[in-house]
Structures are given as structure tokens and as C-alpha cells.
Design a protein around this motif. Sequence first.
Motif, PDB file in Angstrom:
ATOM      1  N   ARG A  45      42.846  86.762 -27.173  1.00  0.00           N
ATOM      2  CA  ARG A  45      42.331  87.259 -25.590  1.00  0.00           C
ATOM      3  C   ARG A  45      42.388  89.837 -26.347  1.00  0.00           C
ATOM      4  O   ARG A  45      42.481  90.085 -25.198  1.00  0.00           O
ATOM      5  CB  ARG A  45      43.976  87.492 -24.819  1.00  0.00           C
ATOM      6  N   SER A 192      43.233  92.202 -21.546  1.00  0.00           N
ATOM      7  CA  SER A 192      44.277  92.268 -22.993  1.00  0.00           C
ATOM      8  C   SER A 192      45.014  92.912 -23.033  1.00  0.00           C
ATOM      9  O   SER A 192      45.811  93.782 -22.364  1.00  0.00           O
ATOM     10  CB  SER A 192      43.094  93.795 -23.669  1.00  0.00           C
ATOM     11  N   THR A 217      47.842  93.887 -17.149  1.00  0.00           N
ATOM     12  CA  THR A 217      48.512  92.164 -18.030  1.00  0.00           C
ATOM     13  C   THR A 217      49.375  92.842 -18.477  1.00  0.00           C
ATOM     14  O   THR A 217      50.632  93.018 -18.210  1.00  0.00           O
ATOM     15  CB  THR A 217      47.630  93.275 -18.781  1.00  0.00           C
TER      16      THR A 217
END
Length: 986
Positions: A45, A192, A217
Motif C-alpha cells: 500500500r 497510504s 488512513t
Amino acid sequence: MAGCAGVSPAQPDYHASVGLSLVVGPAHAGKVALLFERYLGLLDRDPWLIVPTQADVEVVERELVVRSGALLAGTIGTFDRLFEFLAPGDARGDGLIGETARTMLIRRAIAAGDGSAPWSSMRFPGYAISLAGALAELEAGLVEPEMLDEPLAGLVREYRSQLNATGRRDRGSLRRGAIDRLTGDLDAWHGSPVLAYGFEDLTTAEWRLLEALAARTEVHVSLPYEPSRAAYASLERTATDLAALAKGDVVELPPAGPQHLPASIAHLERQLFTDDPVRAGLDGSVRFLEAAGQRATLELVAEEALALIRSGVSPERIGVICPSLDGVRATARAAFGALGVPIAIEGAEPLRGTPFGQSLIALLRFAWSTGGTSGGRERGHLYAHLRSPYSGVARRDVDWVEGKLRGRGVRTAERTLEVTTELRAGRPLPTVALAMGEGSPTAVARELIDVMIRAAHGTERVPATSAALQDLRAREAVARAIDELAELEVGGTASRGDVINALERVAVRDAAPRSPGRVAIVDLMRARTRRFEAVFVVGLEQGSLPRRERPSTFLDEDARKRLDETRGARLQRPDAASRDRYLFVTACTRATRRLTLVRQAASEDGSPREPSPFWEAVCAVFDEDDVRRHTTRRALSSITRELEMAPTERERLRALAALSTIDPEGATALALANGWDRKLRRARSAFERSNRITSERALALLGGREAWSVSELERMGSCSAAWFFERYLRPATIDRSIDRMLRGSVLHVALQRFYQALPSAIPGAERVTADNLEPALELMRECVTRAIETGVRIDVDELERRELEAGLYRDLEQLLRAAATSESTFVPRKLEVPFRFELEPGVRVSGKIDRIDGDPMSARGIVVDYKSGRASSAADIERDDLLQIPLYMLVLRDHLGLEAMGGVYVPVGGMRKIRGMLLDGEERVPGFVAADYVEPEHFDDVIEEARTTAVALVERIKRGDITHDPHGGECPSWCDLWRMCRKARP
């Protein structure tokens, strides 16, 4: 910490989570290892890993490659790199203003102030630096000007105005832009994951960044923390806030020190700074060093480091941790360099501390500063540059010219340049001509640094030595600073003063961090993420660690608290002791094999220094007897080591010389066995060498002299070795100044002119009396002024000249007032009387009598000799075999045809009494100390004895009979010739 209590150490399913996950635990609990595992698990990722410093990036990359075999995705960087990545396109790093240019803008903002601020009138570089620090804190806290009180708010607005005029951005505006973009633009982040470790305090900008990222995230944060432990008290706020943001996703790792550390270090990590520490024995992994003075202390550390290296420990696996690098940089280089131990000081060094920087700044100060010596522009600045290899002038030429300048007392810039050009016969000084030429200061400085580098290292080969690489790093740092200043010239040309001030603040990096083959010397902050086999923690004396709080001029604690409470600025800092407590615990856990704690037990002058509370806290963790056994001490008097402990051959030779004083036979045997016998003989004879003159040429020169000065014969009688060095070898200082000799010379000229002019200036006056004292004082003032004008042949400034004139007149005024009240009926008859007199065939003496006073009614006289110090009495003359007054009276009697009634020393200044030796009897000269009158028979005997002594001394000189024979058997305390004559002194 409430958020951490009772949390299972089980790892959550971080692949599916969104939000912040917090990992806490003590040192060596596995926090960073867990974070690295998560990072490697998230490589698909394209995660971000935030590390403490840029120097850690490469190290972390290498470790992750070792763990995974390859890194094909992800980004490793610092918080600043992440801010740059997130900032809008027009505010990225390529438009970021440098620190040098930023400091110049701050100076401009201060200069543009209206004068209402108490610091605005103090336009010194230190104020700009202090304001720069305050602005950095305000920017990190996202504090706007309207949140501040005047006049600080006005200074912030003015600085931002200056910054906007350049079209550039600073880190504060970049961070604000990055946070605005992250919180307002959906395309700013594409999911990310972010992982971070190695920080303890979060600024508002960093907090907002993590908070915004956690909303979009998954964020994983590692923090060293244990609830309710005093060692981690300074991190409590950060841990509590992160735990609240994590909303229960907190992993609290248990202590694991015993699995990774020796028993004693692990015990120290668990017990240090606890309320009731459990004492334990020492297994040798924790040791203590004590010494007197910083140099001796670091030498002891260097010896221990050398022993570790010889035992097989790689130098880069040894770390020396200091509270601050600035105070130990030079001493560490000297101490470790003396033993040949390579070091890498991992921290920026001020440009002014490097040879290249010292030469450059000295030249620019000479060429660009205004004013004389008081303005900081003088001979020393020019020659500090010319003596360096960067000037392009041969060192032998520089030394010769500088010696001439120092001999003339030339110091001011204008005279220095004038006389230097004259002595060099017009030959150019390229770097000086360039610095003093036309052109903008930034352009001149840019060209100058290239010329200096070429002069030092040439152009034919690549500079590859460590010194050359240091010069290149310094040159690169200067070039960056000059480029930053040049970019600001659109908003106003950088002045010469701006360039000099900027260079004073330029920092030059030392050798690359974690340099192989070098012992690392780091500060407490840089040590947090390091691992070593052996660690030395220095500075554990009171006053060094914990460090003193350094309050900000612009942000006091009340202002910080108000901004925290009303604006959430996170500006309040933990107290210095609490912060250093955490850093010290961290430093103590950096060693995986041996930890050594080091302190100065005494200062350089032997004054005791108390141990730091941190030292005492460590001692409280271990058994007292074990601490004593594992402590190595070196007293101030221990200038040599035990022979078997000496680390180098030079130190072994010093130890051998010391051994020879108590065991000569044993020392001789060791010397013969090791081939050191010649060196030992030289060391033993250092203070036993004969000064006897044996050179035939020297003896011929001495024997061929026609006459001998009375004063040098008197010095010969006081100590022949002192005579040899003072009057034959004649050592002297290079620098001419208004010293005792020059002052005495001018004083004699003034007195001679005074007594010559007295009869004509004051008609009928033969001496100074109470009636003519006032006009005599006026005459003396004129004589002093004229004597200085003609007698001072060195460059002195107006202040020095006036000081000399006032001091001489004050002393001579006292002399005249004493003469006006004297009971003596003798009057000055002869002044500065030269003579050459034969004591016996082949032995002549010469000299100059300061003054001869005569009886107006007869051919009787007395000798007068001026003294700057205490006068010698008749008893002193006999006891010390003084020759001057007796021989002067002999000359008076047998050469000048006057009946000698005595001789006296007249002290000039200090209100001291006139003393000497005078003839007693009915016709004695009145007005002197009663003890100085001697009977006629004895009077003549003293004179004849002086003749005999002088003849004997001349014969000794001709034979070269020079020995250590101070009068009375002991060297006087004021004599400083023993270093040359090798006379051992207690």
C-alpha cells in the motif's frame, strides 16, 4: 496513562483499521521492531515511515532491506519531508527559504520596528537569533499574529511582510499550507498508511498532521512511555493525547531489557528514578569514571575507548554521549587525537570554529568593518587570515612582516595595511585586495571563498584528506548562505555587515553520521535512536546535567500557557530537569555491552565539583561497595599513568620518567630492555644541564669586550644563569607595548629635560622648593608631553597616550612634592652622566648615572638613581651585594673628582621612601632615613668591596663560569627564567 492501562499487547488487525494505533513501552521493549514489521506488512500500500532525522533515513533503509531482502515501495523520511510532500505545488521545498535568508529577514523586521519594543533598540545578532527561535515555535504552534500581544505581534506581521515580498516560503507557511490542503482537499492523500517513531514532543503542526491523517488512513505511532514512571514524566502529555486519539487501539509492550541488555544495565533501566530503588550488585557492565578538569576527564574516556578498540570493539560501536557538543568539541579532538583514536562529532559546527571559517571571517572583519581597535578591526584579524594556508602568501613572509608590525606596536587597520604594503615592497595580497575591492558583498564573498580554497589545496589534485574535506564542507556551507542572501537582494542589497553576521551563524556539518572506523560523539537528542556496544555518558557533574532552563526573551511561561489554553498551541514545555531525566535514561540504555558514567570531580584549578543528581541516582541503584570498586579516579596531580596502564608509547615514557624519581635502578632496567635508555637519560638531565659557556667563539666575544655595564654585573652577582639569559641571550617578547622599560625611558627623558630647563624657566631656581612648586609642576607637565612625543616610537592610540601621560605626570608630581619638602641642601648638578671607568688594568665598567646632586658650597656630591619599584636600603646593599650605588660612588670619587657623600635610590610613584647608603658624620647630608647612614670606615669598605666583587664577576664571565647560583640559594618568586635555565623549582 489511563488510555494504556490494562490493554492487551496483542497486535490488532492493522490491515483493516483506519485511525491511529499507538505502541508504547520502555526501552528495548520492541516498539520499533513492531513498527518495522507493520511497515513491511503494508508495503503493498506504499506506506510512509517517519523517522527522527535525515541521518536515520539511510540506517532504517538498510535495516529494512536486511529484514525483507528488498524494498520496492514505501517512503522513509522526516516530518519535514512529509509536510513538503503535502504542501501545495507553489509552496513545495524548491521555494523554501533557507535559515540564513530567514535570519536576515528577521533582522530587517526588527530594524523596521517603531522602537516601542524593548528589544528593537538592541539590534545585535543575538536578538535576531532569539526572535528566530520564538518565531519557529509560534509557526510550529500555528499561532497567528492576532493571537499575540504587541509588540511581538507587530514583529511577526513585519517578518511575514518581508517574507511575502521575496515570493518565497518558510517552514511555517509550508506546514500551514500542507495542513490546509490535507484537511480541505480529498486528493491530497490516497490512503497510504503512515508510521512514525523517534519523537517525544508533538508540535501543533505535527499533531494536526497526525490527526488529519488518522481520519483518512491508518496511522501507527511508537512512543517510549511507561505510566507513572518519573523517567517518562515529560512525555505524559504526548502519550495521553495520542492514547485519546487512538480510541483504545493502544499496545503496551512489557519491559524486555533483561533479554537484550547485561544484567546491571537492565536493572538500571528498571530502577532509575524510582521512588525506592532496589539495590543490586554490579556485574562489570556499568562503570564510573572521575577526573579533574575537562581535558583530563576526556583523556580518561579516550583511554578506555582505546582499550575497547584494542580488545576488538569496532570504533563505530563506541558512543560518547554529551549534554551538548559545543562545550566539548575542541577538547575531545585534542584528547582523543593525542591517543590516535579517530572520532566523528555528529553535529553541526559553527563556521567560526573551523580553520576555513576563522580565516574567512577574520579577513572580512578586517576589510569590511569600520572603526579602529574598538570597532573590532585590527592587525590580528588580517594576520589571522594571512597566517592561514587560504591567503596564498608564504608563511615565512607573513611571520617576518608580522614580527616587524608587532615590534612597532602597529595594531589599527589603516596602519597595518600601510606598513604591511611597505614591508612587502608593494607585492600584492590577492585575497585582501579582493575583499577590499568594489562589488556587492555577496559577489565578493562568493569569489573569495573559491580563491581561498584554490590557495590552500591547488587545482592539480582532488583534495582527499580529512582537513581538505572539512574545508570543502565549510566552503559549501558558506556558498549556500551567500546564495540565500543574494536571492534576497531584490528586496534590498545585503550589506557587508549582513554577510558577516550571516557567516557568524553558518553551521558546518562534521563527518558523516555513523562514520565507520570512528568513535561517535553525539548529544543527548541524537543518541535517542542509536545503539552501541559501549557508551560513555559524560557531563555528570552538577551544573552540566540536568541542564539549566533557557527562557525565551519573547515567550515567557505565562504567554505559553495562555496560548495553550486559548489556542491549543502546544507551546508549554516540560521542565528542563524532567526532560533531561528522560534523555538520560535513554542514553543509559543505548549500550548493549558496557555503560560508563563520567564526571568531573574537580575543576581545572582543583576546586571540587559536586556530582550531578543523575550520578547520585545511578549510584543509589547499586551496592555502594560495588560502585566504589568499579569507579576509576584520576586526581588533578596524576599527570602520568602507571607504567603498565599507559595507553601509548609517549605516555609510557612519561610514566618511566616519573618512576625513575623513586626507583632509578628499576627505571634504568626497563629503559634498557625497551630501547628507551637515551630518552630516559635526557629526561633525567632536563633540570641538571650545565649552563657553563664552552664555545670558544662565545668566550672570545666575552673576553674581547672593553667595558661592562654596572647593572649587568649586579645581575651577574644576583644569579649568573639569570645574567646569561637576560643580558647575553636576551629573550624578549615580540609585541612592543607601553611596558615598564618604555615607561622608564620616557620618565628619564622627562626628568632630564625638567632639571635642564628649571633654572631658565624659573629664574634663580636650582631645585624645587615649596615656593616654586606650582610653576615647577607646570614645567614638568610640559616636559612629560614633549618626552612622550619624542620618546614613544611605537604606534599607540590616543587613549593609551593620554593614559601614559597622566600616569607619568602623577608619579612625577609626587616626586616633585617630596623634593619640595626635602631637608637636603644639595642641588641637581649633573644629569644623565655617562662614564667609562677602569676598576683595575683590563677591567672597565661603564654606565650612566641618572643624576648627581652637589653641595653649592663645596666639591661634595651624592648619586641619585631613579627606581620604579622599592628602593634598597644600606642594609640591603650589603646583604645582597648590590653594586650599582657603591660603584657609582666610586666613579664619583675617583673619576669625576667629587667627594662621595652617598648614593640613594629615588622611587618614582607609590609614595615610597628614598633609601640608599650615605656617609655618616658631622657633615652628613640631612633628610634621609637614619638607618641608611654608615660610619666613614665602613662606608669606604663597602665601596672597595664592590670594586673587588665587580672584578671577580668580570673574570667569571670571561671564563664562562655560569651556574645556577641565585643569591641566597633560592630563586626569587618573581623570576620567570627557570624554564630556560632549567633550574628545578618546588
